[in-house]
Design a protein around this motif. Structure first.
Motif, PDB file in Angstrom:
ATOM      1  N   UNK A   1       0.829  -1.205   0.000  1.00 19.06           N
ATOM      2  CA  UNK A   1       0.000   0.000   0.000  1.00 19.06           C
ATOM      3  C   UNK A   1       0.866   1.259   0.000  1.00 19.06           C
ATOM      4  N   UNK A   2       1.983   1.224   0.715  1.00 19.48           N
ATOM      5  CA  UNK A   2       2.877   2.388   0.746  1.00 19.48           C
ATOM      6  C   UNK A   2       3.473   2.657  -0.630  1.00 19.48           C
ATOM      7  N   UNK A   3       3.819   1.593  -1.351  1.00 22.15           N
ATOM      8  CA  UNK A   3       4.348   1.756  -2.709  1.00 22.15           C
ATOM      9  C   UNK A   3       3.313   2.393  -3.623  1.00 22.15           C
ATOM     10  N   UNK A   4       2.075   1.938  -3.492  1.00 20.88           N
ATOM     11  CA  UNK A   4       1.017   2.509  -4.319  1.00 20.88           C
ATOM     12  C   UNK A   4       0.772   3.972  -3.955  1.00 20.88           C
ATOM     13  N   UNK A   5       0.916   4.303  -2.670  1.00 27.00           N
ATOM     14  CA  UNK A   5       0.724   5.690  -2.237  1.00 27.00           C
ATOM     15  C   UNK A   5       1.767   6.607  -2.872  1.00 27.00           C
ATOM     16  N   UNK A   6       3.007   6.137  -2.938  1.00 22.72           N
ATOM     17  CA  UNK A   6       4.053   6.936  -3.587  1.00 22.72           C
ATOM     18  C   UNK A   6       3.687   7.212  -5.047  1.00 22.72           C
ATOM     19  N   UNK A   7       3.142   6.206  -5.729  1.00 28.26           N
ATOM     20  CA  UNK A   7       2.738   6.411  -7.122  1.00 28.26           C
ATOM     21  C   UNK A   7       1.605   7.421  -7.229  1.00 28.26           C
ATOM     22  N   UNK A   8       0.652   7.343  -6.310  1.00 31.54           N
ATOM     23  CA  UNK A   8      -0.467   8.288  -6.350  1.00 31.54           C
ATOM     24  C   UNK A   8       0.019   9.723  -6.155  1.00 31.54           C
ATOM     25  N   UNK A   9       0.940   9.912  -5.243  1.00 35.93           N
ATOM     26  CA  UNK A   9       1.475  11.249  -5.018  1.00 35.93           C
ATOM     27  C   UNK A   9       2.235  11.735  -6.247  1.00 35.93           C
ATOM     28  N   UNK A  10       3.025  10.844  -6.851  1.00 34.17           N
ATOM     29  CA  UNK A  10       3.743  11.213  -8.060  1.00 34.17           C
ATOM     30  C   UNK A  10       2.811  11.570  -9.196  1.00 34.17           C
ATOM     31  N   UNK A  11       1.747  10.766  -9.381  1.00 30.73           N
ATOM     32  CA  UNK A  11       0.764  11.041 -10.435  1.00 30.73           C
ATOM     33  C   UNK A  11       0.115  12.403 -10.242  1.00 30.73           C
ATOM     34  N   UNK A  12      -0.244  12.702  -8.992  1.00 26.24           N
ATOM     35  CA  UNK A  12      -0.952  13.950  -8.719  1.00 26.24           C
ATOM     36  C   UNK A  12      -0.066  15.153  -9.023  1.00 26.24           C
ATOM     37  N   UNK A  13       1.205  15.060  -8.671  1.00 20.55           N
ATOM     38  CA  UNK A  13       2.132  16.148  -8.997  1.00 20.55           C
ATOM     39  C   UNK A  13       2.320  16.272 -10.506  1.00 20.55           C
ATOM     40  N   UNK A  14       2.563  15.133 -11.137  1.00 16.40           N
ATOM     41  CA  UNK A  14       2.906  15.157 -12.561  1.00 16.40           C
ATOM     42  C   UNK A  14       1.736  15.576 -13.434  1.00 16.40           C
ATOM     43  N   UNK A  15       0.565  15.038 -13.131  1.00 10.22           N
ATOM     44  CA  UNK A  15      -0.599  15.342 -13.964  1.00 10.22           C
ATOM     45  C   UNK A  15      -1.197  16.700 -13.625  1.00 10.22           C
TER      46      UNK A  15
END
Length: 690
Positions: free
Chosen positions: A418-432
C-alpha cells in the motif's frame, strides 16, 4: 534429510523472547498451515486428507497449559523437536531463556538443525551468546529490505525439509496449477454442502437451531473457499481462463442460496447468519467482477447493502454493521468508477466517514489501514476528475497514516504494498496536476519545500515514483509466486520511465520501458488471458511510442528547427500501432466497460495525431503523404466514435472535452497551417493509474 515427524514429535521448536511474541505467533501459524507441494521431500511431514503438512511446531504460549511447571516441559519439547528456530533480536540477545534453549538443543547433539532468523538489529549483536560463540550461519532475515517474513518463512521451510529455496518455489508453482483442478472438483462438494444445509433448514423443524447452525457453517465454508479461489488470481501459474471457468461454476451452483433463506430467520438468529449472508453477497460481487458481469456484480452489492441497512435501522451506531456497510460502499464505488466516475465520489466519501469513526473508537491498526484505502479511492476520483489539490489532501492523509502503521510493523507486506502505491499516487498527482503545483499556484503542496517551478514539480514526481519502484522491486523479489506483485513492479518501471521521459532522460526511460516489456511478456506466456497484464502491455507500447516520438524531433522540425529522425519516427508509429491493436482487442472483449472506450480513444489519438504531423513534413513523397492522410482520417473517425461512447462518463472534464474538440477539427491539407498544430504528444486526459 531431517527426521520424519510423528504424532509424538515436533517439526520445530520456536525459541524467542516474549517481547517478540507477535512475530513468533505469525511464524508459528505460517509453518503449521503450510501445505507441502507435490513431489517435495517425500516421506517428510504428516499426511492429512487435505495434503501433507510439516507437522506440529512448538511455541510455548500455544503448547503449554496453564499451571504446568515450565522447565521440564520445555526440555521435553526440545528433546522431541527436530529443529530449533531462534528469533534473533535485541530482546533475544539478552534473554536467559532463549540462550538456555539453544545450549540444551546443542547438548542434545542437534547443532546442525539450528536455524537462526534475524527479526531486528544486526548480527552479531542480535545473537544470544550461544549463537555468537558457535558462529551459526544466518538462515533467514525477516527485516524490511531483506527477505521479509513471507520469503523468510519459505527459506525456513526449505531448510527444515533439506531443500534449496529455488527447488521449493518451483514445486510450489506446479502445485498451484494442480490446486485449481482440485478446487474445481470441490465445487460439487460445495453445491452438495449447500443442498444438505438447505434440506436440513427446510426439514428439521424440530431441530431448528441445529438446522440454522448448519446453514451458517455452510455459508461460511462457501465464503472461505470462494475467497481462496478469488485470491488465486494473484498466483503465477493460475490461468485466468481456468479461474473464470471455476468461478462460473461456483456462481451457478450456490449463488442463489442467500435469497432462499427465510428473512424471519435472518432477523431472529442474531448477527451470525446475517453477517454470513451479507459477506457472501460481497464475495459474489468479487466473483462477478472477475467474470466481467457488471449487472450481476451491482445486484450482489445492492442486496448486501439492503440487508445491512435493515440491521442498522434499529442500531445505527453498531460498529459491526457500519463496517459491513463501508465494505459494500467501497465495492459500489468501484463499480460506479467503471460507468460514471462522478457517481463514485458519494459512496467513497461515506465509507471514509464510517471508517474514520470506527478507527477512532477501536484504535486497531487494521481499521486505520482500511481508512487509508478509503482515502485513496476518494483521492483517485478527485485526481481523475482533475481536482488535484483535493486529491493531494486525501493522499497525504493516507500517506501519514501508512507511515505510522509501518513504523509499528515495518515487515507487514500488505502495508508495504500500500505504501508503494501511495508513492505512485502522489507522483501522479504532482505530474498530472503540475499547473496547480507550479509557480502559478497560490497554495502548493506543503510537502514541497522548494520553489515550485514546472521542472521541480516533475523531479518531485519522479522521486515518488522511484521510491515506489524500490519498494515494489523488493516485494516482488520476496514473493516470487505472486503475479500481482510482479505486475505492480512492471507498472512502477513504466511510471519511472514516464518521469524520466518528461525530464528528457530518454536513455534511462527507454531502459525502464524495455525492462517492463520483457517482464510483461514473460508473465503473459504463463497467462495469455490476464486482462490487467494485457492492459499493461498496451500501456508500455504507448509509452515507447511517446518516447520515440520525442526523440524523432518531429515537433521541432515542423517549426523549422532541424530535421526529423525517420528511424525514431517509424519506431513511434509501430509502437502506437501495437498499443491500438491491444486496446481494440480489450474494448471488443469488454463492450460494456466505458474505460476501455476511453483508452481506445487515446490510442486512436496518438497514432492519428502523429500521422497528421508526418503529413506536414516536406521530405516525404506524395504517395506516402496520401496514404498517411487516409490513415489519419480513419483514426480521427474511430477516435470520435470512441469518445461518443464514453462522453457521459467524463462530460464534466473540461480538459478531456477540449481534446475531443481538437480531434474533431483536425486538418489534413498540405502545406499545413502550423499555427493550429499541437506541438506536444500529450493530450489532456483523465487519469486511471494503478
Amino acid at each position: 534429510m531431517p527426521t520424519t515427524t510423528t504424532a509424538s514429535r515436533y517439526a520445530a521448536y520456536i525459541s524467542y523472547s516474549h517481547k517478540d511474541g507477535a512475530i513468533a505467533a505469525r511464524l508459528h501459524k505460517r509453518l503449521e498451515r503450510y501445505s507441502i507441494p507435490w513431489g517435495v521431500a517425500s516421506g517428510y511431514g504428516k499426511k492429512y486428507w487435505f495434503g501433507r503438512k510439516i507437522g506440529r511446531v512448538f511455541r510455548d504460549r500455544e503448547e503449554l497449559a496453564a499451571g504446568q511447571p515450565l522447565a521440564p516441559l520445555l526440555y521435553d519439547a526440545l528433546a522431541r523437536s527436530d529443529a530449533l528456530i531462534v528469533l534473533c533480536s535485541a530482546n533475544a540477545a539478552t534473554s536467559r531463556y532463549v540462550n538456555d534453549e539453544i545450549r540444551e538443543f546443542r547438548r542434545l547433539g542437534k547443532s546442525d538443525r539450528i536455524f537462526p532468523v534475524i527479526i531486528d538489529d544486526d548480527p552479531p549483536a542480535c545473537y544470544p551468546p550461544e549463537l555468537r560463540q558457535a558462529g551459526e550461519k544466518l538462515n533467514a532475515d525477516f527485516r524490511a529490505g531483506k527477505d521479509g517474513e513471507v520469503s523468510g518463512t519459505m527459506k525456513i521451510l526449505a531448510g527444515l525439509m533439506g531443500l534449496g529455496l529455488d527447488q521449493l518455489i518451483q514445486r510450489e508453482q506446479r502445485t498451484q496449477r494442480r490446486r485449481i483442478i482440485g478446487l474445481s472438483m470441490a465445487v460439487g462438494v460445495l453445491a452438495f454442502l449447500a443442498g444438505v444445509a438447505w434440506w436440513s433448514y427446510l426439514e428439521a423443524q424440530r431441530q431448528h437451531e441445529i438446522a440454522v447452525a448448519n446453514l451458517i457453517t455452510a455459508i461460511k465454508t462457501i465464503n472461505s473457499m470462494t475467497k481462496q479461489v478469488t485470491n488465486m488470481k494473484n498466483q503465477i501459474g493460475i490461468r485466468s481462463d481456468s479461474l473464470k471457468a471455476f468461478l462460473s461454476e461456483i456462481a451457478s451452483n450456490v449463488a442463489e442460496l442467500p435469497s432462499r433463506v427465510d428473512p424471519g430467520d435472518i432477523q431472529r438468529e442474531g448477527g451470525d447468519l446475517a453477517t454470513a449472508i451479507i459477506t457472501l453477497q460481497y464475495r459474489y460481487a468479487e466473483v462477478y467482477d472477475l467474470l466481467g458481469d457488471r449487472p450481476a456484480q451491482r445486484a450482489a452489492i445492492d442486496e448486501g447493502l439492503r440487508q445491512v441497512a435493515a440491521r442498522l435501522a434499529p442500531a445505527p451506531r453498531d460498529l459491526h454493521w457500519l463496517d459491513l456497510r463501508a465494505q459494500g460502499l467501497m465495492l459500489l464505488g468501484d463499480v460506479l468508477r467503471a460507468t460514471k466516475l462522478e457517481d463514485a465520489r458519494a459512496p467513497y466519501a461515506e465509507a471514509v466517514d464510517i471508517r474514520k469513526a470506527i478507527a477512532q473508537v477501536s484504535g486497531q491498526d487494521a481499521d486505520w489501514q482500511r481508512l487509508t484505502e478509503s482515502y485513496d479511492r476518494l483521492g483517485d476520483v478527485e485526481r481523475t476528475t482533475q481536482h488535484f489539490p483535493e486529491a493531494w489532501t486525501k493522499y497525504m492523509l493516507a500517506f501519514d497514516l501508512r507511515t505510522q502503521l509501518l513504523t509499528r510493523d515495518p515487515n507487514n507486506e500488505d502495508w508495504r504494498r500500500a505504501a508503494a502505491q501511495e508513492e505512485n499516487r502522489l507522483g501522479d498527482t504532482l505530474r498530472l496536476g503540475d499547473e496547480y503545483f507550479g509557480i502559478t499556484n497560490t497554495s502548493p503542496p506543503p510537502s514541497l519545500p522548494f520553489p515550485k517551478t514546472h521542472k521541480e514539480v516533475l523531479y518531485a514526481a519522479l522521486a515518488h515514483y522511484k521510491k515506489s519502484l524500490a519498494l515494489r522491486e523488493d516485494i516482488a523479489a520476496k514473493n516470487r509466486l505472486n503475479a500481482n506483485d510482479k505486475l505492480n513492479y512492471i507498472w512502477s518501471l513504466g511510471l519511472v520511465g514516464d518521469g524520466e521521459r518528461e525530464v528528457a532522460d530518454f536513455t534511462s526511460a527507454l531502459d525502464h520501458f524495455h525492462h517492463a516489456l520483457d517482464l510483461a511478456k514473460s508473465l503473459l506466456a504463463l497467462d495469455p488471458e490476464r486482462v490487467d497484464l494485457l492492459t499493461e502491455m498496451a500501456k508500455i507500447s504507448e509509452r515507447l511510442g511517446r518516447a520515440h516520438q520525442e526523440l524523432s524531433r518531429i515537433d521541432l522540425a515542423l517549426q523549422g528547427d532541424g530535421v526529423v529522425d525517420q528511424a525514431e519516427l517509424q519506431e513511434a508509429l509501430l509502437n502506437f500501432g501495437d498499443n491500438l491493436t491491444r486496446r481494440q482487442d480489450l474494448s471488443n472483449s469488454h463492450p460494456d466497460d466505458r474505460r476501455w472506450k476511453l483508452w481506445l480513444f487515446f490510442a486512436e489519438y496518438f497514432i492519428g495525431n502523429l500521422q497528421r504531423k508526418a503529413i506536414c513534413l516536406s521530405q516525404i513523397d506524395e504517395g506516402r503523404r496520401l496514404f498517411l492522410v487516409k490513415e489519419a482520417k480513419a483514426h480521427q473517425a474511430a477516435a470520435l466514435q470512441a469518445a461518443a461512447d464514453t462522453q457521459h462518463q467524463f462530460e464534466r472534464d473540461a480538459g478531456f472535452q477540449q481534446t475531443i474538440e481538437a480531434v474533431r477539427h483536425w486538418q489534413f491539407g498540405f502545406p499545413c497551417a502550423l499555427t493550429g498544430l499541437p506541438t506536444s504528444s500529450e493530450p489532456t486526459a483523465p487519469s486511471t493509474r494503478r
